[in-house]
Motif scaffolding. Structure first.
Motif, PDB file in Angstrom:
ATOM      1  N   UNK A   9       0.849  -1.194   0.000  1.00 24.72           N
ATOM      2  CA  UNK A   9       0.000   0.000   0.000  1.00 24.72           C
ATOM      3  C   UNK A   9       0.889   1.251   0.000  1.00 24.72           C
ATOM      4  N   UNK A  10       1.926   1.250   0.840  1.00 23.51           N
ATOM      5  CA  UNK A  10       2.864   2.377   0.853  1.00 23.51           C
ATOM      6  C   UNK A  10       3.591   2.526  -0.465  1.00 23.51           C
ATOM      7  N   UNK A  11       3.999   1.411  -1.045  1.00 24.18           N
ATOM      8  CA  UNK A  11       4.696   1.426  -2.330  1.00 24.18           C
ATOM      9  C   UNK A  11       3.779   1.975  -3.427  1.00 24.18           C
ATOM     10  N   UNK A  12       2.543   1.483  -3.468  1.00 23.92           N
ATOM     11  CA  UNK A  12       1.583   1.940  -4.478  1.00 23.92           C
ATOM     12  C   UNK A  12       1.227   3.413  -4.286  1.00 23.92           C
ATOM     13  N   UNK A  13       1.150   3.849  -3.030  1.00 26.39           N
ATOM     14  CA  UNK A  13       0.918   5.260  -2.765  1.00 26.39           C
ATOM     15  C   UNK A  13       2.033   6.094  -3.385  1.00 26.39           C
ATOM     16  N   UNK A  14       3.268   5.635  -3.223  1.00 23.63           N
ATOM     17  CA  UNK A  14       4.400   6.327  -3.834  1.00 23.63           C
ATOM     18  C   UNK A  14       4.306   6.340  -5.345  1.00 23.63           C
ATOM     19  N   UNK A  15       3.902   5.213  -5.927  1.00 24.35           N
ATOM     20  CA  UNK A  15       3.771   5.123  -7.383  1.00 24.35           C
ATOM     21  C   UNK A  15       2.658   6.036  -7.906  1.00 24.35           C
ATOM     22  N   UNK A  16       1.567   6.131  -7.162  1.00 21.90           N
ATOM     23  CA  UNK A  16       0.459   6.986  -7.585  1.00 21.90           C
ATOM     24  C   UNK A  16       0.754   8.473  -7.376  1.00 21.90           C
ATOM     25  N   UNK A  17       1.494   8.764  -6.325  1.00 22.06           N
ATOM     26  CA  UNK A  17       1.770  10.150  -5.978  1.00 22.06           C
ATOM     27  C   UNK A  17       2.877  10.770  -6.827  1.00 22.06           C
ATOM     28  N   UNK A  18       3.870   9.992  -7.161  1.00 15.41           N
ATOM     29  CA  UNK A  18       5.064  10.504  -7.838  1.00 15.41           C
ATOM     30  C   UNK A  18       4.780  11.298  -9.123  1.00 15.41           C
ATOM     31  N   UNK A  19       3.965  10.813 -10.032  1.00 19.53           N
ATOM     32  CA  UNK A  19       3.754  11.573 -11.272  1.00 19.53           C
ATOM     33  C   UNK A  19       3.009  12.896 -11.071  1.00 19.53           C
ATOM     34  N   UNK A  20       2.271  13.020  -9.990  1.00 17.79           N
ATOM     35  CA  UNK A  20       1.432  14.190  -9.790  1.00 17.79           C
ATOM     36  C   UNK A  20       2.131  15.326  -9.038  1.00 17.79           C
ATOM     37  N   UNK A  21       3.143  14.991  -8.304  1.00 22.92           N
ATOM     38  CA  UNK A  21       3.821  16.011  -7.504  1.00 22.92           C
ATOM     39  C   UNK A  21       5.313  15.947  -7.819  1.00 22.92           C
ATOM     40  N   UNK A  22       5.710  16.694  -8.823  1.00 26.37           N
ATOM     41  CA  UNK A  22       7.095  16.646  -9.302  1.00 26.37           C
ATOM     42  C   UNK A  22       8.102  17.110  -8.257  1.00 26.37           C
ATOM     43  N   UNK A  23       7.774  18.118  -7.483  1.00 21.75           N
ATOM     44  CA  UNK A  23       8.724  18.658  -6.516  1.00 21.75           C
ATOM     45  C   UNK A  23       8.706  17.965  -5.165  1.00 21.75           C
ATOM     46  N   UNK A  24       7.943  16.899  -5.040  1.00 20.91           N
ATOM     47  CA  UNK A  24       7.820  16.219  -3.757  1.00 20.91           C
ATOM     48  C   UNK A  24       9.149  15.674  -3.245  1.00 20.91           C
ATOM     49  N   UNK A  25      10.021  15.266  -4.138  1.00 24.50           N
ATOM     50  CA  UNK A  25      11.272  14.640  -3.704  1.00 24.50           C
ATOM     51  C   UNK A  25      12.117  15.574  -2.838  1.00 24.50           C
ATOM     52  N   UNK A  26      11.921  16.872  -2.955  1.00 25.52           N
ATOM     53  CA  UNK A  26      12.692  17.829  -2.147  1.00 25.52           C
ATOM     54  C   UNK A  26      12.240  17.846  -0.694  1.00 25.52           C
ATOM     55  N   UNK A  27      10.977  17.530  -0.450  1.00 24.40           N
ATOM     56  CA  UNK A  27      10.451  17.615   0.915  1.00 24.40           C
ATOM     57  C   UNK A  27       9.902  16.296   1.449  1.00 24.40           C
ATOM     58  N   UNK A  28       9.953  15.231   0.649  1.00 28.03           N
ATOM     59  CA  UNK A  28       9.325  13.978   1.063  1.00 28.03           C
ATOM     60  C   UNK A  28       9.897  13.433   2.362  1.00 28.03           C
ATOM     61  N   UNK A  29      11.172  13.657   2.603  1.00 26.84           N
ATOM     62  CA  UNK A  29      11.789  13.165   3.836  1.00 26.84           C
ATOM     63  C   UNK A  29      11.144  13.832   5.049  1.00 26.84           C
ATOM     64  N   UNK A  30      10.910  15.132   4.922  1.00 30.51           N
ATOM     65  CA  UNK A  30      10.325  15.875   6.023  1.00 30.51           C
ATOM     66  C   UNK A  30       8.856  15.518   6.204  1.00 30.51           C
ATOM     67  N   UNK A  31       8.170  15.254   5.114  1.00 30.84           N
ATOM     68  CA  UNK A  31       6.779  14.810   5.202  1.00 30.84           C
ATOM     69  C   UNK A  31       6.714  13.461   5.914  1.00 30.84           C
ATOM     70  N   UNK A  32       7.616  12.541   5.555  1.00 32.04           N
ATOM     71  CA  UNK A  32       7.655  11.227   6.204  1.00 32.04           C
ATOM     72  C   UNK A  32       7.937  11.376   7.701  1.00 32.04           C
ATOM     73  N   UNK A  33       8.888  12.219   8.040  1.00 28.80           N
ATOM     74  CA  UNK A  33       9.207  12.463   9.446  1.00 28.80           C
ATOM     75  C   UNK A  33       8.006  13.074  10.162  1.00 28.80           C
ATOM     76  N   UNK A  34       7.343  13.991   9.524  1.00 31.05           N
ATOM     77  CA  UNK A  34       6.150  14.605  10.102  1.00 31.05           C
ATOM     78  C   UNK A  34       5.041  13.589  10.353  1.00 31.05           C
ATOM     79  N   UNK A  35       4.850  12.659   9.423  1.00 29.44           N
ATOM     80  CA  UNK A  35       3.830  11.620   9.589  1.00 29.44           C
ATOM     81  C   UNK A  35       4.163  10.740  10.785  1.00 29.44           C
ATOM     82  N   UNK A  36       5.432  10.365  10.932  1.00 33.62           N
ATOM     83  CA  UNK A  36       5.845   9.542  12.073  1.00 33.62           C
ATOM     84  C   UNK A  36       5.592  10.298  13.375  1.00 33.62           C
ATOM     85  N   UNK A  37       5.970  11.559  13.422  1.00 29.02           N
ATOM     86  CA  UNK A  37       5.764  12.364  14.635  1.00 29.02           C
ATOM     87  C   UNK A  37       4.271  12.512  14.929  1.00 29.02           C
ATOM     88  N   UNK A  38       3.480  12.782  13.900  1.00 30.11           N
ATOM     89  CA  UNK A  38       2.032  12.902  14.072  1.00 30.11           C
ATOM     90  C   UNK A  38       1.433  11.593  14.587  1.00 30.11           C
TER      91      UNK A  38
END
Length: 186
Positions: free
Chosen positions: A141-170
């Protein structure tokens, strides 16, 4: 050392630790990290399966050996264990196979199963099967989420680490708040 290097170096350790307990959030993020190339998908699934099986077996053995003492010491756990015992007595196979997906009863269920009449061999076999189903499903599910999200948000790779960290903290904050409210309501 940047966050992507930390994920690559310590991601599997975090997956293992998370899988010992609840694990969904960590495993979903690890599946996403595998899609992004930070972790190997097969390694994520294998480590999550191992952590899930070891964690549930630990709680089962603790319930088998110390179940009554645990309930006496932690009355809130006793309520969940009694509810879980009722479910287990009705259909132990379904409960053991589904316990990895039972949010909020993840620790109580294996403790209750340890206190039940389920043999350790039967538990071990069904627990391994449950981990074998759970780990690839949640990681996918996480892998497919990445596959579905990647084409739609080109600049995500710059902040994805922080988003992942934020999700863990949340997720940790939500877990702590729910736990605190549960203790306060007793």
């Amino acid at each position: 050392m940047d966050l992507s290097t930390l994920i690559a170096h310590y991601g599997l350790v975090i997956v293992f630790a998370g899988s010992l307990l609840e694990g969904e959030t960590v495993l979903l993020l690890a599946g996403y990290a595998a899609h992004q190339g930070y972790l190997d998908f097969a390694a994520v699934v294998a480590v999550a399966m191992l952590g899930a099986a070891i964690g549930d077996t630990f709680w089962f053995m603790l319930g088998r050996r110390q179940g009554a003492r645990l309930i006496a010491r932690f009355p809130g756990l006793g309520d969940r264990v009694r509810r879980a015992l009722h479910l287990i007595e009705r259909n132990p196979v379904k409960i053991i196979l589904a316990m990895r997906f039972a949010w909020g009863l993840r620790i109580a269920l294996p403790i209750a199963i340890g206190m039940s009449r389920v043999t350790w061999r039967r538990f071990l076999l069904l627990n391994l099967l449950a981990a074998l189903l759970w780990a690839p499903l949640v990681a996918s599910v996480g892998y497919l989420f990445g596959a579905l999200l990647a084409p739609h948000i080109a600049g995500l790779h710059r902040v994805e680490h922080w988003v992942m960290l934020g999700i863990v903290i949340l997720a940790l904050i939500v877990h702590l708040v729910v736990r605190r409210r549960s203790k306060a309501s007793r």
